[in-house]
Design an enzyme around this catalytic site. Structure first.
Site, PDB file in Angstrom:
ATOM      1  N   GLU A  13     -46.171 -41.380  30.849  1.00  0.00           N
ATOM      2  CA  GLU A  13     -44.861 -42.016  30.724  1.00  0.00           C
ATOM      3  C   GLU A  13     -44.419 -42.216  29.276  1.00  0.00           C
ATOM      4  O   GLU A  13     -44.105 -43.327  28.870  1.00  0.00           O
ATOM      5  CB  GLU A  13     -44.874 -43.366  31.461  1.00  0.00           C
ATOM      6  CG  GLU A  13     -45.185 -43.217  32.938  1.00  0.00           C
ATOM      7  CD  GLU A  13     -45.235 -44.547  33.693  1.00  0.00           C
ATOM      8  OE1 GLU A  13     -44.702 -44.572  34.820  1.00  0.00           O
ATOM      9  OE2 GLU A  13     -45.803 -45.533  33.178  1.00  0.00           O
ATOM     10  N   HIS A  38     -46.335 -46.213  25.913  1.00  0.00           N
ATOM     11  CA  HIS A  38     -46.907 -47.524  26.273  1.00  0.00           C
ATOM     12  C   HIS A  38     -47.540 -48.188  25.055  1.00  0.00           C
ATOM     13  O   HIS A  38     -48.663 -48.691  25.110  1.00  0.00           O
ATOM     14  CB  HIS A  38     -47.925 -47.378  27.409  1.00  0.00           C
ATOM     15  CG  HIS A  38     -47.284 -47.151  28.754  1.00  0.00           C
ATOM     16  ND1 HIS A  38     -46.518 -48.108  29.387  1.00  0.00           N
ATOM     17  CD2 HIS A  38     -47.269 -46.059  29.567  1.00  0.00           C
ATOM     18  CE1 HIS A  38     -46.078 -47.617  30.548  1.00  0.00           C
ATOM     19  NE2 HIS A  38     -46.506 -46.381  30.675  1.00  0.00           N
ATOM     20  N   ASP A  97     -51.419 -51.718  26.227  1.00  0.00           N
ATOM     21  CA  ASP A  97     -50.165 -51.305  26.865  1.00  0.00           C
ATOM     22  C   ASP A  97     -49.028 -52.054  26.181  1.00  0.00           C
ATOM     23  O   ASP A  97     -49.272 -52.861  25.274  1.00  0.00           O
ATOM     24  CB  ASP A  97     -50.189 -51.561  28.378  1.00  0.00           C
ATOM     25  CG  ASP A  97     -49.402 -50.500  29.142  1.00  0.00           C
ATOM     26  OD1 ASP A  97     -48.212 -50.303  28.809  1.00  0.00           O
ATOM     27  OD2 ASP A  97     -49.968 -49.852  30.029  1.00  0.00           O
TER      28      ASP A  97
HETATM   29  C1  ACM Z   1     -49.596 -44.807  35.520  1.00  0.00           C
HETATM   30  O1  ACM Z   1     -49.608 -45.378  36.624  1.00  0.00           O
HETATM   31  N1  ACM Z   1     -48.556 -44.923  34.712  1.00  0.00           N
HETATM   32  C2  ACM Z   1     -50.688 -43.982  35.085  1.00  0.00           C
END
Ligand code: ACM
Ligand code: ZN
Length: 766
Positions: free
Chosen positions: A334, A271, A200
């Site tokens: 995201e 991410h 991440d």
């Molecule tokens: C997430 O909680 N962004 C998958």
């Protein structure tokens, strides 16, 4: 003849008594089993385990060794494993055979405990393992020379195939030893999938031989957030760590023995800050970047150029070598399209591939890598954003933004794992936020998790087949230590385990809760730092009718009279008084409360300081309503003796979106005072700003007011919102406080031009 009748008579009596005994026994015996087995038949008598008990099983059986080791660790017995039946020995047998279930299930097992034998029968070793887990939950916790297990016949099988738990090791890193412990918790609840969130923005945690900078650089960040995101504080400690490929192999093997598949997650295209900090050439701008020190979503992501695909394919190749799972999780959530919109390369890919927009570019990105993963005989699973711009042909979807994505995917005949934020995010608060450690937000109690039904009602029977199961997610922005993971994951994991096992019955939550409170003894025994928030001690303040101070009302879903309390530095223990009626609080104090049962403190201790002044508990009215979102808009929050928490703002604060605060407090009689204290919040990230101006007025009759003090915006800022105003001696019955709202958000702040918020808490008059 008479004799025969008598005999039968006695026999009948005997049967009747046995039946009554058994009924009584089953009425009161609560087996502390989680997840609850499909079928339980209590029988008379018990089996005795001691040092000479024999495990009858295949010598090479991991399950036999596992059982032997657990019993050794619990009781110190050294059971031998034998492949041959030993006459007259007390035997625990593990046999691979199809158990006596109505429908064949490869994970099914039967656990039959007779006075002379315990038999676990299953079609597969996973079933044997589950039978052992059930047996372990039935063993007594007291150590003894021999232990007794009550006779029972359990036949059991799960409903869902994906019984998952996730752990984010990027936001905070957890050592190998703890990851194994976490896997043990999954095993205890017969869960079979561990989703390991390995990469991440805040850290890359898996060694990739071909790209060592991923961990050398991407595995470390220069600081971490302290407190809540709202506070915007970052420390300056280097933080990081990663798993070597040897670590990974060891953990994968450890999980596999426990019949748990590890699904690794490698995040793209978003991410990705840790990866592009190490290799900025795979971003749109070329960097330079830093591994993220704050939480959130970042605009810099992977750029879909050829070299990036090669890079990610190389990484995936090593990942696939390490993890035998059918599914590889590719993230996909995201991903802002900000950079892609202005990147020449991204735009040329859109043109070259005839794509409509950046959503389709994301779909192209994922579909290309899906092809690669499929070419290695594996499948991808991604967060529900991968539906945007078109789902890759064979992808499974993990539905987290509610259940909509999951429903859509199932209708498209794609496999789905349900993990909606509403029920499956175990980073949310699980009890009254002000009594809980800081969490990201939300509110997901054990009962709420237990009520979850993974198969949406919107799906037909055919479509429902695509719901593989459900998963609990443990994101670790606010979880930095193993014991905090335990706290957030347990017992919600237990509730979800029963949901995915298929025996949860929302209408019988009380039954689950009874088993759970007994099961807590086992968790205590194992030294696990589980949350005790199911005791749900809530406190509510109400005015004290005689006008001085307030009344503290305490409640719990359990027996309220088993709550004990103490004040200030008095210890809270078994000798403390029990709660029977609301406590009168008429001076500054700190109250501690906790739930006690069977001579033991069961809940955690809740501590609440009170600030009592001449305005506390008095009647307060507002000219303009406050937002109902905070303290339900009830102005009593300003005089309840409880000061608002700067992070957990649901209660005690009043929030005004456009209106001024104009509050009038009735002190009920002419009252002398010379000081007023007020507290305002400032949090520009959340659009909360100090008032422009403050005015204090007094009146004897509540009609004609005179101004006794004005405070300007600069002074409010200088006092950091903690405003104290001293006056010459006053004598008044009514005090009016006007705080002038700061209006639209000024330049240089988030949300510029929108209406700001005014947040105020306690008003203390002395
Ligand atoms: C997430 O909680 N962004 C998958
Ligand atoms: Zn680009």
């Amino acid at each position: 003849m008479i004799e025969k009748i008598m005999k039968r008579f006695f026999l009948l009596i005997f049967i009747a008594i046995s039946a009554i005994e058994l009924l009584a026994q089953s009425a009161q015996i609560v087996l502390p089993l989680i997840p609850k087995p499909k079928s339980i038949n209590l029988e008379k008598g018990s089996f005795v385990v001691n040092n000479s008990t024999i495990i009858l099983a295949d010598k090479n059986s991991f399950e036999a060794k596992y059982l032997k080791e657990c019993i050794q660790n619990y009781y110190g017995f050294n059971l031998s494993i034998s492949e041959n039946y030993v006459k007259d020995a007390s035997i625990i047998s593990l046999s691979l055979a199809i158990p006596d279930t109505t429908v064949f299930d490869k994970e099914a097992y039967q656990l039959l405990i007779n006075p002379n034998r315990i038999s676990i029968t299953a079609a597969g070793t996973n079933g044997l393992f589950y039978g052992i887990q059930t047996l372990l939950q039935l063993l007594p916790l007291e150590k003894n020379k021999e232990i007794k297990v009550g006779c029972v016949n359990i036949i059991d099988a799960p409903k869902y195939n994906w019984r998952g738990m996730h752990l984010d090791v990027s936001r905070h890193f957890f050592q190998k030893a703890f990851v194994k412990k976490y896997i043990d918790y999954l095993a205890m609840y017969k869960m079979n999938t561990f989703h390991w969130h390995l990469t991440d923005d805040q850290g890359w945690r898996i060694e990739i031989k071909k790209y060592p900078k991923l961990t050398d650089i991407g595995g470390w960040r220069k600081g971490s957030m302290v407190g809540h995101y709202n506070e915007q504080k970052i420390d300056s400690f280097l933080y990081g760590g990663y798993y070597t490929q040897d670590d990974i192999k060891e953990i994968v093997a450890y999980a596999a023995e426990r019949h748990i598949t590890i699904v690794p997650e490698i995040e793209f295209p978003g991410h990705a800050m840790s990866a592009i900090t190490a290799y900025p050439e795979f971003s749109c701008t070329g960097g330079p970047f830093e591994v993220a020190t704050t939480w959130g979503v970042f605009d810099d992501v992977f750029c879909p150029k050829e070299e990036t695909f090669t890079f990610l394919e190389d990484i995936l190749s090593e990942v696939i070598e390490l993890f035998p799972s059918q599914y590889i999780h590719i993230g996909g959530d995201e991903c802002p399209k900000t950079r892609w919109k202005t990147c020449k390369n991204c735009q040329s890919v859109i043109k070259r591939e005839g794509l409509k927009d950046e959503d389709e570019l994301q779909s192209y990105f994922i579909t290309r890598l899906e092809k690669f993963v499929n070419s290695k005989n594996r499948k991808i699973i991604g967060w529900d954003e991968i539906l945007e711009g078109g789902l890759a042909p064979n992808a499974a979807v993990m539905s987290w933004r509610g259940t909509k994505g999951g429903i859509e995917a199932a209708k498209l005949k794609h496999f789905v794992v349900m993990s909606p934020g509403s029920h499956c995010y175990f980073d949310h608060y699980q009890g009254e936020p002000k009594n809980e450690p800081i969490a990201i937000g939300g509110f997901t109690t054990v009962e709420k998790v237990y009520s979850y039904q993974p198969t949406p009602k919107e799906l037909s029977a055919d479509e429902s087949k695509y719901i593989l199961g459900a998963q609990g997610n443990v994101w670790t922005e606010y979880i930095n230590l193993p014991e905090n993971v335990e706290y957030m994951a347990l017992p919600r994991m237990a509730a979800l385990a029963e949901v995915v096992w298929g025996t949860a019955n929302t209408k019988q939550y009380q039954d689950f809760e009874k088993r759970l409170t007994k099961h807590f003894d086992l968790l205590d025994h194992k030294g696990i730092n589980y949350s005790k928030s199911i005791y749900q001690i809530t406190t509510k303040v109400s005015p004290n009718k005689d006008g001085s101070g307030i009344l503290l009302n305490i409640a719990t879903a359990f027996d309220v009279n088993k709550i004990k309390y103490s004040f200030d530095d008095e210890p809270l223990n078994l000798n403390s008084p029990n709660y029977f009626s609301p406590l009168i609080i008429d001076k500054n104090t700190r109250v501690k409360v906790a739930y006690f049962e069977n001579g033991k403190q069961k809940s955690s201790t809740i501590e609440q300081p009170f600030y009592i002044s001449k305005s506390t508990g008095k009647k307060i009215t507002l000219k303009f309503n406050a937002s109902e979102k905070y303290s339900s808009g009830n102005p009593f929050a300003l005089v309840n003796g409880v000061r608002g928490d700067s992070v957990r703002r649901q209660s005690d604060w009043l929030g005004f979106r456009i209106n001024n605060l104009e509050a009038t407090i009735d002190l009920q009689k002419l009252t002398p005072f010379s000081q007023i204290k007020l507290n305002f919040l400032k949090d520009p990230a959340n659009w909360i700003h100090y008032p422009k101006r403050l005015e204090i007025m007094v009146s004897e009759d509540g009609k004609s007011f005179i101004t006794i003090g004005v405070v300007g915006g600069d002074d409010i800022r200088a006092m950091k919102g903690n405003v104290t105003i001293n006056f010459t001696a006053q004598n008044a019955r009514y005090v009016k406080i006007i705080a002038v709202h700061s209006g639209k958000i000024a330049d240089g702040n988030p949300g510029v031009g929108s209406d700001s918020w005014l947040f105020i808490d306690e008003i203390l008059i002395d």
